[in-house]
Design a protein around this motif. Structure first.
Motif, PDB file in Angstrom:
ATOM      1  N   PHE A 239      83.258  21.136  70.028  1.00 20.99           N
ATOM      2  CA  PHE A 239      81.937  21.702  69.776  1.00 20.99           C
ATOM      3  C   PHE A 239      80.907  20.607  69.540  1.00 20.99           C
ATOM      4  O   PHE A 239      81.243  19.462  69.212  1.00 20.99           O
ATOM      5  CB  PHE A 239      81.951  22.657  68.575  1.00 20.99           C
ATOM      6  CG  PHE A 239      82.132  21.983  67.241  1.00 20.99           C
ATOM      7  CD1 PHE A 239      81.042  21.478  66.535  1.00 20.99           C
ATOM      8  CD2 PHE A 239      83.395  21.845  66.680  1.00 20.99           C
ATOM      9  CE1 PHE A 239      81.205  20.853  65.307  1.00 20.99           C
ATOM     10  CE2 PHE A 239      83.564  21.224  65.452  1.00 20.99           C
ATOM     11  CZ  PHE A 239      82.474  20.725  64.768  1.00 20.99           C
ATOM     12  N   TYR A 309      74.957  25.761  68.677  1.00 19.69           N
ATOM     13  CA  TYR A 309      76.305  25.254  68.915  1.00 19.69           C
ATOM     14  C   TYR A 309      76.683  25.485  70.371  1.00 19.69           C
ATOM     15  O   TYR A 309      76.409  26.550  70.938  1.00 19.69           O
ATOM     16  CB  TYR A 309      77.324  25.965  68.026  1.00 19.69           C
ATOM     17  CG  TYR A 309      77.492  25.380  66.651  1.00 19.69           C
ATOM     18  CD1 TYR A 309      78.587  24.583  66.338  1.00 19.69           C
ATOM     19  CD2 TYR A 309      76.552  25.615  65.649  1.00 19.69           C
ATOM     20  CE1 TYR A 309      78.745  24.049  65.070  1.00 19.69           C
ATOM     21  CE2 TYR A 309      76.703  25.084  64.381  1.00 19.69           C
ATOM     22  CZ  TYR A 309      77.799  24.296  64.099  1.00 19.69           C
ATOM     23  OH  TYR A 309      77.953  23.759  62.843  1.00 19.69           O
ATOM     24  N   VAL A 311      80.297  25.502  72.235  1.00 19.12           N
ATOM     25  CA  VAL A 311      81.695  25.564  71.811  1.00 19.12           C
ATOM     26  C   VAL A 311      82.597  25.763  73.019  1.00 19.12           C
ATOM     27  O   VAL A 311      82.391  26.694  73.808  1.00 19.12           O
ATOM     28  CB  VAL A 311      81.922  26.713  70.810  1.00 19.12           C
ATOM     29  CG1 VAL A 311      83.381  26.741  70.351  1.00 19.12           C
ATOM     30  CG2 VAL A 311      80.988  26.582  69.612  1.00 19.12           C
TER      31      VAL A 311
END
Length: 321
Positions: A239, A309, A311
């Motif tokens: 991530f 984020y 991921v």
């Protein structure tokens, strides 16, 4: 964060040094790897004298006809797996059982670990034991102290100063280092983030010069086809986290190693659960589902900051007991 049994926590902090390397780890770059017998740790009288029984991946019964005092890593394959040998730079899923080669004392328990096979990411003796193995193998390594805990030892693991080790390693699987799903377009109306990915999957994210959305938004850019992440599962992810306000990266695993976690942030967790392994997901997290009113001063995140984020979901499993 993932909570492991005490033995696993200590072993992963000592034998497996991921995240604590002296220099940054570069994932996915070309690296020569042993492919012939001359490049692999070879059997010896000590490693051949270790007998192991029990199912692969479970805590084994180990009988070692020691004491042993070796001047190199000796490696004997007890169970030969299938497929191609694991290579330098690979990430592997293993179980590790350890004995003191001098006294015969066994460290408590058997640890599940994910080991990056790169110098600086794990102790040399563990790397030499695992390298050249095929997934599904059980290998024994007898490791000299200088390739393990050296003159310090590790009393909590029944290893004294200058004690050699016996390692029993079950090499369960080679794990991916980035998501491998099918590309999909972000949905209409998703904020116009600039997204670029290098050969290793590391993102470069450009934040648009607009106010962030006030609600949690998530969407895949790669759609995986593996098992779905269930609520409460442990998940292995790569991530990168950025602050929308500054555009700066405050935390990431690219350049280090993927992390096994039970939770990240409420908004990120909600975006991961129900997604398939192999997916790459972009998540925009408002403060109330992210770091909250307290923010994270050490990362320069204020209580009003939205975070982004990216991921990669690499694996999932029920949490350890």
């Amino acid at each position: 964060m993932l909570i492991r049994p005490a033995f696993a926590t200590l072993l992963l902090a000592t034998l497996v040094l991921a995240g604590c390397a002296a220099r940054p780890l570069v994932l996915g770059s070309p690296s020569p790897s042993p492919t012939d017998g001359a490049a692999c740790a070879q059997p010896g009288a000590a490693s051949d004298a270790v007998a192991v029984s029990g199912e692969l991946g479970a805590s084994p019964v180990v009988t070692a006809q020691g004491p042993f005092d070796v001047d190199r890593v000796e490696r004997t394959v007890l169970i030969e797996g299938d497929g191609q040998p694991v290579l330098a730079g690979d990430l592997v899923d293993v179980t590790i059982t350890m004995l003191n080669a001098t006294s015969g004392d066994r460290a408590p328990g058997t640890a599940d670990a994910r080991v990056l096979l790169r110098e600086g990411a794990a102790q040399p003796g563990l790397l030499a034991t695992i390298l050249c193995s095929t997934p599904g193998s059980r290998v024994v390594g007898v490791v000299p102290a200088e390739d393990a805990f050296g003159t310090v030892g590790q009393p909590e693991l029944a290893i004294g100063p200058d004690d050699d080790l016996v390692l029993v390693v079950d090499v369960l699987a080679r794990l991916p280092l980035q998501a491998d799903g099918a590309p999909v377009a972000l949905p209409d109306g998703f904020p116009g983030l600039g997204l670029e990915f290098d050969a290793d999957g590391r993102p470069t994210v450009t934040i648009p010069a607009v106010d962030p959305p006030t609600e949690l938004l998530s969407a895949p850019v790669l759609e995986g086809s593996g098992p779905l992440v269930g609520a409460g599962d442990e998940f292995l992810i790569q991530f990168q986290g950025l602050n929308w306000r500054t555009g700066e990266v405050f935390d990431e695993t690219w350049g280090d190693v993927p992390r096994s976690l039970l939770a990240v942030l409420p908004g990120v967790d909600a975006a991961i659960v129900g997604r398939a392994v192999g997916s790459r997901v972009v998540v925009i997290v408002p403060p109330d589902e992210g770091f909250g009113a307290a923010g994270s001063p050490s990362w320069g995140i204020a209580g009003t900051d939205t975070v982004v984020y990216v991921v990669d979901i690499l694996a999932t499993a029920p949490p350890p007991a």
